[in-house]
Design a protein around this motif. Sequence first.
Motif, short mmCIF file in Angstrom:
data_model
loop_
_atom_site.label_atom_id
_atom_site.label_comp_id
_atom_site.label_asym_id
_atom_site.label_seq_id
_atom_site.Cartn_x
_atom_site.Cartn_y
_atom_site.Cartn_z
N SER A 13 21.86 1.61 43.29
CA SER A 13 21.85 3.13 43.05
C SER A 13 22.55 3.39 41.66
CB SER A 13 22.70 3.93 44.18
OG SER A 13 22.47 5.26 43.86
N ARG A 14 23.30 2.89 41.10
CA ARG A 14 24.22 3.29 39.89
C ARG A 14 23.10 2.91 38.82
NH1 ARG A 14 28.85 0.44 40.28
NH2 ARG A 14 27.90 -1.67 39.45
N THR A 65 9.46 7.40 45.38
CA THR A 65 10.48 8.63 45.57
C THR A 65 11.34 8.50 46.39
OG1 THR A 65 9.27 9.93 47.04
CG2 THR A 65 8.47 10.25 44.83
N PRO A 66 12.66 9.21 46.21
CA PRO A 66 13.61 9.20 47.28
C PRO A 66 13.15 9.56 48.70
CG PRO A 66 14.45 9.98 45.48
CD PRO A 66 12.98 10.15 45.17
N GLU A 67 12.29 10.56 48.74
CA GLU A 67 11.32 10.88 50.01
C GLU A 67 10.70 9.69 50.64
OE1 GLU A 67 13.02 14.06 47.40
OE2 GLU A 67 11.26 12.64 47.21
N MET A 68 10.01 9.17 49.94
CA MET A 68 9.17 8.15 50.36
C MET A 68 10.15 6.88 51.00
SD MET A 68 6.38 7.83 47.50
CE MET A 68 5.63 6.28 47.81
N ALA A 69 11.22 6.66 50.28
CA ALA A 69 12.23 5.71 50.63
C ALA A 69 12.95 5.80 51.99
CB ALA A 69 13.19 5.48 49.66
N GLU A 70 13.07 7.39 52.12
CA GLU A 70 13.96 7.70 53.24
C GLU A 70 12.80 7.74 54.40
OE1 GLU A 70 15.35 11.69 52.94
OE2 GLU A 70 16.84 11.04 51.32
N ARG A 97 17.13 -1.98 48.29
CA ARG A 97 16.44 -0.99 47.14
C ARG A 97 15.96 0.33 47.69
NH1 ARG A 97 12.01 -5.09 46.04
NH2 ARG A 97 12.83 -6.27 47.83
N LEU A 98 15.47 0.36 48.74
CA LEU A 98 14.92 1.86 49.11
C LEU A 98 16.12 2.64 49.73
CD1 LEU A 98 11.90 0.59 51.62
CD2 LEU A 98 11.78 1.82 49.43
N THR A 99 17.26 2.04 49.96
CA THR A 99 18.37 2.80 50.38
C THR A 99 18.89 3.49 49.05
OG1 THR A 99 18.76 1.42 52.53
CG2 THR A 99 20.56 2.69 51.48
N ALA A 100 19.04 2.48 48.16
CA ALA A 100 19.43 2.93 46.90
C ALA A 100 18.43 4.09 45.92
CB ALA A 100 19.55 1.68 45.85
N ILE A 101 17.47 3.81 46.11
CA ILE A 101 16.20 4.99 45.76
C ILE A 101 16.73 6.24 46.48
CG2 ILE A 101 14.05 5.68 45.67
CD1 ILE A 101 13.26 2.71 45.19
N ALA A 102 16.77 6.05 47.67
CA ALA A 102 16.95 7.24 48.38
C ALA A 102 18.12 7.93 48.11
CB ALA A 102 17.07 7.12 50.00
N ARG A 103 19.42 7.25 47.78
CA ARG A 103 20.77 7.69 47.58
C ARG A 103 20.88 8.19 46.23
NH1 ARG A 103 24.77 3.56 51.17
NH2 ARG A 103 24.04 4.63 53.06
#
Length: 155
Positions: free
Chosen positions: A43-44, A16-21, A72-78
């Motif tokens: 992210s796109r 999830t974006p929260e997990m990635a952040e 990848r984690l930064t893109a998931i978060a964004r």
Amino acid sequence: MNSVTHSDQSTRLLMTPEMAENILEERNGRNRKISKELVRRISRDIKNDRWIFNGQPIIFDDEGHLIDGQHRLTAIARSGKAVETLVVSGIEDKKAFHTIDHGKPRTFGCNLSADKISNYNANCPTRNRPPLITTTNRRSKRKSARSASHPRGPT
């Protein structure tokens, strides 16, 4: 054959974006500078449901530090969307960090070739490649090719 025991673990999960952040804030300390363009592209793809689970893992060492996957984690978060990913943890050898992302990047032409598309270079889009203009250099009588967008123009 000798048996080897390791504490490495792999898990397939919905990141999830929260997990990635949280991972980026708490466990990302020694990775390279973020490429904004790469994060934008990933992210796109995630936002447009074009991200494909390919088995490439997010990797953590045996102390819980992120050693691969920050883009990848930064893109998931964004992106604000969760994606399925593989997570590998417990990599014990600290030298492993220096071996990640050293392979030859796969080009679009390589992908077409792997898909058995014949004459794949002719099938590649030229949107990002300026056309080559072939001319004869009068002084040397040799043919040369220079991109039309070369700073000094075609030869």
